[in-house]
Design a protein around this motif. Structure first.
Motif, PDB file in Angstrom:
ATOM      1  N   THR A  81       0.805  -1.228   0.000  1.00 48.53           N
ATOM      2  CA  THR A  81       0.000   0.000   0.000  1.00 48.53           C
ATOM      3  C   THR A  81       0.837   1.277   0.000  1.00 48.53           C
ATOM      4  OG1 THR A  81      -1.672  -1.290   1.123  1.00 48.53           O
ATOM      5  CG2 THR A  81      -2.026   1.076   1.085  1.00 48.53           C
ATOM      6  N   ARG A 117       2.496 -18.171   9.586  1.00 50.20           N
ATOM      7  CA  ARG A 117       3.160 -16.887   9.812  1.00 50.20           C
ATOM      8  C   ARG A 117       4.614 -17.028   9.376  1.00 50.20           C
ATOM      9  NH1 ARG A 117       1.520 -12.542  12.558  1.00 50.20           N
ATOM     10  NH2 ARG A 117      -0.286 -13.605  13.390  1.00 50.20           N
ATOM     11  N   ASN A 125      -2.470  -7.881  -4.191  1.00 52.02           N
ATOM     12  CA  ASN A 125      -2.926  -6.606  -3.630  1.00 52.02           C
ATOM     13  C   ASN A 125      -3.741  -5.805  -4.653  1.00 52.02           C
ATOM     14  OD1 ASN A 125      -2.241  -4.709  -1.225  1.00 52.02           O
ATOM     15  ND2 ASN A 125      -1.960  -3.436  -3.040  1.00 52.02           N
ATOM     16  N   LEU A 272      -2.518  -1.741  11.119  1.00 47.21           N
ATOM     17  CA  LEU A 272      -2.050  -0.677  10.230  1.00 47.21           C
ATOM     18  C   LEU A 272      -2.712   0.650  10.611  1.00 47.21           C
ATOM     19  CD1 LEU A 272      -2.464  -3.046   7.251  1.00 47.21           C
ATOM     20  CD2 LEU A 272      -0.294  -1.965   7.790  1.00 47.21           C
ATOM     21  N   GLY A 293      -6.540  -8.989   4.286  1.00 50.00           N
ATOM     22  CA  GLY A 293      -6.936  -7.851   5.105  1.00 50.00           C
ATOM     23  C   GLY A 293      -7.033  -6.617   4.239  1.00 50.00           C
ATOM     24  N   GLY A 295      -9.061  -2.400   3.749  1.00 53.84           N
ATOM     25  CA  GLY A 295      -9.825  -1.311   4.303  1.00 53.84           C
ATOM     26  C   GLY A 295      -9.609  -0.003   3.576  1.00 53.84           C
TER      27      GLY A 295
END
Ligand code: HAM
Length: 427
Positions: A81, A117, A125, A272, A293, A295
């Motif tokens: 991002t 993980r 993305n 974030l 994830g 937003g």
């Protein structure tokens, strides 16, 4: 010298594993095209300052940071991002809106290695830049649902919240952004009691604490019911009410046509720091870790020196999606191509075997050639083991008549075939 191993937290992908990761990547790429997102490639190494700006305390501390030979403080990207926002403030400054960008690649975080993980992992993305409308948020939810559905995942659920609810309340209480960020990190880790104590110490009113308590207790699958309850809980906070209304509009758009399960959690926070609106994470019941994830982040581009530009996006965690598919025994629809192996029966036949293999590849038939000089029977049993479809045996007898022996390794039938007919037979 001792034997080298991979660095802790790093993984090798052997062919069968690489194939699965690339399969998810390919489906994510197909969806990017389907929804009109164009691919961009940004560097793995970016300036530390850019990546650290709004990433949040936890990831900031887990970035791979180093000084390059030119004495620049740089880091391996922990996400896409920030790089996308950098592009929007520079090379894409004058690009017409909306800008829809897709990236796929590896990202790096010094997380504690455990199931699901990793320190190097893959994200697909999607970022939609230049719209503050709920349909933009709804589209990002829809793409994510489409991806999971297309990959054959079942019973997944979107955990959904809205940063505007909590931030709206805290802002109205006079709590500044930096302190809010600190509280949001606690909430991301579900440390609700600690968050409430901190908020109290920051001078929040009793009304605020009561409202937050109610919010932390409110969650559930019946989306519009939960929203109604939340709206009531935040009634004294104007921007909190507006945030609930925004979420209602987004969910109305996203869930009317497409049906997917949601768990609305108004007290949900993500690590974030750049989020300003809806936040979400999809989960499957078999795994406790988020498959992705996303937003809304309406302030980041401006913070990087661009025009105020609303934006919303999502990163799909490819590695975890693969794990979820394995757990649910979902089929990876990896196309099994018909493959041939060309085997010379003796050393004199090598040149002809080479020529025939080139001919088959020209016709786009995946073709290997026996390269380690094994006997026909050994080469055939190896081809069998590797599930090769056809063997082409090049021997002197047949060659005299311009033929080779074509053996179907599945049915075990074989016949002499004219070399000129071979491509047609194999197709
Ligand atoms: P994120 O939640 O930090 O969001 O990461 C997205 C996804 O990456 C996670 O949901 C998870 O599936 C995967 N992931 C994160 N850490 C690891 C890890 N250590 N090992 C394996 N997978 C991991 C972002 O990165 C934001 N940039 C998303 C976004 C895009 N928001 C707006 N636009």
């Amino acid at each position: 010298m001792s034997m080298f191993k991979t660095v802790r937290g790093m993984r090798d992908f052997l062919p069968r594993d690489a194939e699965k990761l690339r399969y998810v990547e390919q489906v994510a790429r197909e969806l990017a095209v389907l929804y009109g997102y164009e691919e961009i490639l940004t560097p793995v190494v970016e300036s530390y300052e850019l990546l650290a700006a709004k990433i949040g305390e936890e990831i900031r501390q887990r970035m791979y940071v180093f000084t390059d030979l030119g004495d620049r403080k740089v880091a391996l990207r922990p996400e896409f991002t920030a790089s996308v926002a950098r592009l929007v403030t520079t090379k894409l400054r004058n690009a017409p809106k909306p800008i829809k960008l897709f990236s796929v690649g590896s990202v790096y975080r010094y997380d504690e290695p455990q199931y699901g993980r990793f320190r190097e992992f893959w994200q697909a993305n999607y970022e939609l830049i230049g719209s503050n409308q709920p349909e933009a948020d709804a589209e990002i939810l829809t793409i994510t649902n489409h991806l999971l559905k297309k990959l054959g995942l079942r019973s997944y659920c979107f955990k959904i919240g809205h940063v505007g609810i909590l931030r709206g309340i805290l802002t109205q209480e006079g709590i500044v952004e930096e302190q809010q960020n600190h509280v949001m990190q606690m909430l991301d880790k579900k440390r609700w009691e600690e968050a409430l104590t901190t908020i109290k110490q920051l001078g929040a009113s009793q009304q605020c604490l009561t409202t937050l308590k109610k919010i932390f207790e409110t969650r559930g699958k019946a989306a519009f019911n939960i929203l109604k309850k939340t709206e009531k809980a935040v009634q004294n906070y104007e921007s909190g009410v507006a945030a609930v209304e925004n979420l209602r509009q987004i969910l109305t758009l996203a869930t009317t046509g497409d049906k997917f399960e949601t768990l609305i959690e108004p007290g949900f926070a993500r690590g974030l720091e750049y989020y300003t609106g809806i936040i979400f994470e999809p989960y499957v019941p078999e795994l406790e870790i988020a498959l992705g994830g996303g937003g809304r982040y309406d302030k980041l581009i401006e913070l990087f020196g661009g025009e105020p530009t609303p934006a919303v996006g999502v990163a799909q965690g490819i590695d975890r999606i693969v794990l979820a598919m394995k757990k649910q025994k979902t089929q990876f629809k990896i196309r099994e191509e018909k493959r041939a192996v060309v085997i010379p029966v003796n050393a004199e036949m090598k040149t002809k075997a080479f020529e025939i293999s080139s001919m088959l590849r020209e016709a786009m038939i995946p073709t290997e050639i026996e390269v380690i000089g094994r006997t026909v029977s050994k080469a055939l049993s190896d081809a069998d083991r590797r599930k090769v479809t056809y063997a082409v045996l090049v021997g002197p007898e047949e060659l005299k008549e311009g033929k080779v022996v074509l053996r179907n390794l599945t049915t075990r039938e074989q016949e002499a075939v004219d070399i000129n007919e071979l491509v047609k037979k194999l197709k």
